[in-house]
Structures are given as structure tokens and as C-alpha cells.
Design an enzyme around this catalytic site. Structure first.
Site, PDB file in Angstrom:
ATOM      1  CB  CYS A 116      65.589  33.695   8.249  1.00 21.87           C
ATOM      2  SG  CYS A 116      66.470  35.164   7.708  1.00 21.87           S
ATOM      3  CG  HIS A 256      64.286  34.711  12.210  1.00 18.00           C
ATOM      4  ND1 HIS A 256      65.655  34.777  12.351  1.00 18.00           N
ATOM      5  CD2 HIS A 256      63.974  35.422  11.091  1.00 18.00           C
ATOM      6  CE1 HIS A 256      66.144  35.484  11.349  1.00 18.00           C
ATOM      7  NE2 HIS A 256      65.145  35.896  10.582  1.00 18.00           N
ATOM      8  CG  ASN A 286      67.493  38.767  10.122  1.00 18.41           C
ATOM      9  OD1 ASN A 286      68.025  37.730  10.518  1.00 18.41           O
ATOM     10  ND2 ASN A 286      66.565  38.780   9.182  1.00 18.41           N
TER      11      ASN A 286
HETATM   12  O1  UT7 Z   1      64.549  37.298   7.946  1.00 17.42           O
HETATM   13  C1  UT7 Z   1      64.231  37.108   6.609  1.00 17.42           C
HETATM   14  C2  UT7 Z   1      62.874  37.566   6.310  1.00 17.42           C
HETATM   15  N1  UT7 Z   1      62.843  38.990   6.190  1.00 17.42           N
HETATM   16  C3  UT7 Z   1      61.908  39.687   6.818  1.00 17.42           C
HETATM   17  O2  UT7 Z   1      61.148  39.152   7.560  1.00 17.42           O
HETATM   18  C4  UT7 Z   1      61.821  41.175   6.505  1.00 17.42           C
HETATM   19  C5  UT7 Z   1      60.405  41.575   6.282  1.00 17.42           C
HETATM   20  N2  UT7 Z   1      60.245  42.980   5.902  1.00 17.42           N
HETATM   21  C6  UT7 Z   1      60.463  43.997   6.775  1.00 17.42           C
HETATM   22  O3  UT7 Z   1      60.871  43.803   7.896  1.00 17.42           O
HETATM   23  C7  UT7 Z   1      60.081  45.390   6.326  1.00 17.42           C
HETATM   24  O4  UT7 Z   1      59.366  45.318   5.123  1.00 17.42           O
HETATM   25  C8  UT7 Z   1      61.291  46.353   6.160  1.00 17.42           C
HETATM   26  C9  UT7 Z   1      61.880  46.677   7.504  1.00 17.42           C
HETATM   27  C10 UT7 Z   1      62.335  45.696   5.258  1.00 17.42           C
HETATM   28  C11 UT7 Z   1      60.789  47.651   5.528  1.00 17.42           C
HETATM   29  O5  UT7 Z   1      59.761  48.221   6.300  1.00 17.42           O
HETATM   30  P1  UT7 Z   1      58.373  48.666   5.630  1.00 17.42           P
HETATM   31  O6  UT7 Z   1      57.557  49.223   6.707  1.00 17.42           O
HETATM   32  O7  UT7 Z   1      57.820  47.487   4.878  1.00 17.42           O
HETATM   33  O8  UT7 Z   1      58.858  49.808   4.656  1.00 17.42           O
HETATM   34  P2  UT7 Z   1      58.643  49.949   3.095  1.00 17.42           P
HETATM   35  O9  UT7 Z   1      59.606  49.124   2.345  1.00 17.42           O
HETATM   36  O10 UT7 Z   1      57.188  49.801   2.776  1.00 17.42           O
HETATM   37  O11 UT7 Z   1      58.989  51.479   2.908  1.00 17.42           O
HETATM   38  C12 UT7 Z   1      58.184  52.529   3.498  1.00 17.42           C
HETATM   39  C13 UT7 Z   1      58.836  53.848   3.188  1.00 17.42           C
HETATM   40  C14 UT7 Z   1      59.188  54.042   1.702  1.00 17.42           C
HETATM   41  O12 UT7 Z   1      59.017  55.402   1.388  1.00 17.42           O
HETATM   42  P3  UT7 Z   1      57.681  55.916   0.654  1.00 17.42           P
HETATM   43  O13 UT7 Z   1      57.618  55.146  -0.642  1.00 17.42           O
HETATM   44  O14 UT7 Z   1      56.555  55.583   1.581  1.00 17.42           O
HETATM   45  O15 UT7 Z   1      57.936  57.378   0.481  1.00 17.42           O
HETATM   46  C15 UT7 Z   1      60.656  53.681   1.651  1.00 17.42           C
HETATM   47  O16 UT7 Z   1      61.304  54.313   0.579  1.00 17.42           O
HETATM   48  O17 UT7 Z   1      60.091  53.966   3.894  1.00 17.42           O
HETATM   49  C16 UT7 Z   1      61.161  54.197   2.968  1.00 17.42           C
HETATM   50  N3  UT7 Z   1      62.344  53.494   3.440  1.00 17.42           N
HETATM   51  C17 UT7 Z   1      63.215  54.005   4.313  1.00 17.42           C
HETATM   52  N4  UT7 Z   1      63.280  55.198   4.919  1.00 17.42           N
HETATM   53  C18 UT7 Z   1      64.309  55.423   5.761  1.00 17.42           C
HETATM   54  C19 UT7 Z   1      62.745  52.240   3.137  1.00 17.42           C
HETATM   55  N5  UT7 Z   1      63.865  51.930   3.787  1.00 17.42           N
HETATM   56  C20 UT7 Z   1      64.185  53.000   4.529  1.00 17.42           C
HETATM   57  C21 UT7 Z   1      65.235  53.303   5.425  1.00 17.42           C
HETATM   58  N6  UT7 Z   1      65.249  54.517   6.014  1.00 17.42           N
HETATM   59  N7  UT7 Z   1      66.189  52.416   5.705  1.00 17.42           N
END
Ligand code: UT7
Length: 331
Positions: A116, A256, A286
Site C-alpha cells: 500500500c 492512503h 482500498n
Molecule cells: O492497506 C493495507 C493495510 N491494511 C490496513 O490498514 C487494514 C487495517 N485493519 C483494519 O482496517 C481493520 O482491522 C478491519 C477493517 C480489517 C477489521 O476491523 P476490526 O475493527 O479490527 O474488526 P475485527 O477483526 O477485530 O473483528 C471484530 C468483530 C469480530 O467478531 P467478534 O469476534 O467480536 O464476535 C469479527 O468476527 O467483527 C467481526 N467481523 C465482521 N463482522 C461483519 C469481521 N469482519 C466482519 C465483517 N462483517 N466483514
């Protein structure tokens, strides 16, 4: 003679027509519009559906847009840098193909891959060639067909990424406009948390790697998020301190577009007003190497000669950094 700085003098962009909305994603994986919007800021992304077209198609279209807008003779371009994490082919660079397709017949060219941060690093590379005095016109393209490396059954990644392309022209400037300073960093610890496991020299493609879906992007989102928030904000505030800039002095943050919450955290640390933070993640998601030039394209009319812009990125590797640039023209 005045010092030569490297200014951006033109911008072009292209996104494919097909719009993949959060509503459509709800029918593909277990997710919902509310979760995606509040956690990422994304509403929709563009997907290149046409068979047989890769990331070079997006880059060529963006370059052609720039060439038409600037009324540029492509034969005067000295160099083409193609920033991408999704080249058409593993061997035979997008850049050489693109340069030929757009008529940059006197240019040399190569691809640049830093996930990225590819475009941000490309800005540094292009600017250094210009500052050296050796070349006068460098076309920097950033384009990615992320849909080619995304598993559309994995809700942790498929809601984030989209396809798109952008291009900028760098030229010498003797009035002090253009790139002023840069702070770029990497940390190999990131390889564990954001990667495509197979298809490279460690694990070449096989029936097994395909069956195990190892050719798709895997991301430990939470960990990447933590590193992204602290490093992008650190880099951006460092470049401000080094150049004696306050939040008042900065006209725009061009970051970004990976997650709205990461961008907001960076803007907060910079003490920037919300209206100085350029954002289009809601429309494109993204697009990896294309996010920064797509922002320049979408907001070009609002950028004024002399504006102080802080660019920032964070991505796989890990790769990250910040660039301070003075905008060189009114459009
Ligand atoms: O550009 C390259 C660099 N990449 C980045 O900068 C990405 C950085 N990371 C992020 O932007 C975020 O971590 C994500 C958007 C990928 C995920 O968001 P998060 O707030 O970190 O969510 P999480 O992975 O901690 O998941 C929270 C909850 C989980 O459920 P429980 O365990 O709390 O019950 C996940 O299973 O949300 C759930 N979850 C979803 N729910 C609905 C994960 N993905 C989804 C989804 N829809 N798509």
C-alpha cells in the site's frame, strides 16, 4: 541557479464501471452495511470485471486521461514508474507494456512494489530522479486490480479492497514548489500479518496451494490496524515537526485510504481540521497503489498553488511513511 525541486504538474485517473456495494456484499458473505460503514468508512468499491484485463489496463487508462488533460506529447516522457502489487504477469513489468501502449517511446520504465506504500515510495523515487537533473518528465502510475487476489468468501478482506488506477506527472521546478521532505520506513515484522503465502519463490503454485486458497491476501486486521494507526501518525507528525509546520500550516492531508478510522487518528495527532482531510474511501475502498492519485484526481480543483500537503501511507511489509509537498498549480 535555483535548486531543482520535483513538482506534480498533472493528474489522471480511471476506475472501472462495476460498483460493488455493501448491499451486494451482504449477499456474498456474512456481513452488513452498518458493520462495514462504521468499522471502515467504505460504502462501495469498483471492480474490473472484463476478462483478460489486468492492472495495466487501469494504469494505461489513467495515464491516457493525464496525457489528454495536459495535452502532453507522450514521446517527451523520460521515464514511467508503475507502482503496483498486482502486476499483469509475475515476470515482464507492467511499466514497459504501459509505456509502449501510451506512446512513451523514449522512456525507460519499471515496476515498483511496496504494497500500500507503493505510490508514496514511487513519489520519492520519481522526485529523486528529477532533483538529480537527469530527467525532466516522469510519469508515476499507481494501479491495482485487487479483485484478482481477494477471496470473495473471506469477509475479513473482501469488504475492504477495490480496483482503480491513477497517474501523476513529475517535472522540475525552480520556484520551490513540489516535494520538500520525506520520512519513509519499513519493518519486516509485517510479513507475518499481511501477505499472500503462495505463488512466490518459497511456495510456488501447485494444486495444493490453490486448494488451500494460498494465492489470496491474508490479513490479521487487528494487528495491522494497530501498527498502521501508530506509524502513520508518527510519520506525519515527524514530518511536520521537521519542517516547522503546525496543523494550521497544513492545507491538506492526503492519506492512503485503508480505513477511515486510521486516517482520522492520524489527522487527530496532526491537530488538523476535519475539512482538511481528503477522503474517498467511501466510494472506492482500498485500491492499494491507486488511493493517493485517485484523491489527487478527485480533489484537484480544490488544491491551490502553494498549498502545503502532507501525504501518508501504511501497508504490507510493513511499509509506511510521510511526504511533505508544496502544490504547484491551480486547475
Ligand atoms: O492497506 C493495507 C493495510 N491494511 C490496513 O490498514 C487494514 C487495517 N485493519 C483494519 O482496517 C481493520 O482491522 C478491519 C477493517 C480489517 C477489521 O476491523 P476490526 O475493527 O479490527 O474488526 P475485527 O477483526 O477485530 O473483528 C471484530 C468483530 C469480530 O467478531 P467478534 O469476534 O467480536 O464476535 C469479527 O468476527 O467483527 C467481526 N467481523 C465482521 N463482522 C461483519 C469481521 N469482519 C466482519 C465483517 N462483517 N466483514
Amino acid at each position: 541557479m535555483n535548486k531543482i525541486t520535483a513538482a506534480i504538474t498533472a493528474v489522471g485517473a480511471y476506475v472501472p464501471d462495476f460498483v460493488l456495494t455493501n448491499k451486494i456484499l451482504e449477499t456474498m458473505v456474512d456481513t452488513n452495511d452498518e458493520w462495514i460503514t462504521t468499522r471502515t468508512g467504505i460504502k462501495e468499491r469498483r471492480i474490473l470485471k472484463d476478462e483478460g484485463k489486468g492492472s495495466s489496463f487501469l494504469g494505461i487508462k489513467a495515464a491516457q486521461d493525464l496525457i489528454a488533460k495536459k495535452n502532453l506529447d507522450p514521446a517527451t516522457i523520460d521515464m514511467v514508474i508503475f507502482a503496483t502489487a498486482t502486476p499483469d504477469l509475475p515476470v515482464a513489468a507492467n511499466a514497459a507494456y504501459t509505456a509502449s501502449k501510451i506512446g512513451a517511446t523514449n522512456a525507460f520504465s519499471y515496476d515498483l512494489q511496496a504494497a500500500c506504500s507503493s505510490f508514496l515510495y514511487g513519489m520519492s523515487t520519481a522526485a529523486s530522479y528529477i532533483e538529480s537533473g537527469r530527467y525532466k518528465k516522469i510519469l508515476l502510475i499507481g494501479a491495482d486490480k485487487m479483485s484478482s487476489i481477494i477471496d470473495y468468501t473471506d469477509r475479513a478482506t473482501c469488504i475492504i479492497f477495490g480496483d482503480g488506477g491513477g497517474a501523476v506527472l513529475f517535472e522540475p521546478n525552480e520556484d520551490g514548489y513540489g516535494l520538500q521532505d520525506e520520512y519513509l520506513r519499513t519493518d519486516g515484522i509485517g510479513r507475518e500479518f499481511l501477505k499472500i503465502e503462495a505463488g512466490g519463490s518459497i511456495l510456488p503454485p501447485s494444486e495444493e496451494t490453490v486448494a488451500k486458497k494460498q494465492h489470496f491476501v491474508q490479513q490479521d486486521g487487528k494487528t495491522v490496524f494497530k501498527y498502521a494507526v501508530s506509524n502513520m501518525a508518527d510519520a506525519s507528525t515527524k514530518i511536520m515537526e521537521r519542517n516547522n509546520l503546525t496543523g494550521e500550516d497544513v492545507n491538506w492531508l492526503i492519506a492512503h485510504q485503508a480505513n477511515k478510522r486510521i486516517i482520522d487518528a492520524t489527522a487527530n495527532r496532526m491537530e488538523l481540521d476535519e475539512n482538511k482531510v481528503l477522503m474517498n474511501i467511501q466510494r472506492y475502498g482500498n485500491t492499494t497503489s491507486a488511493t493517493i492519485p485517485l484523491l489527487l484526481h478527485d480533489y484537484e480543483k480544490q488544491l491551490k498553488k502553494g498549498d502545503n500537503i502532507v501525504f501518508a501511507s501504511f501497508g504490507g511489509g510493513f511499509t509506511w511513511g510521510s511526504i511533505y509537498l508544496k502544490w504547484a498549480y491551480n486547475s
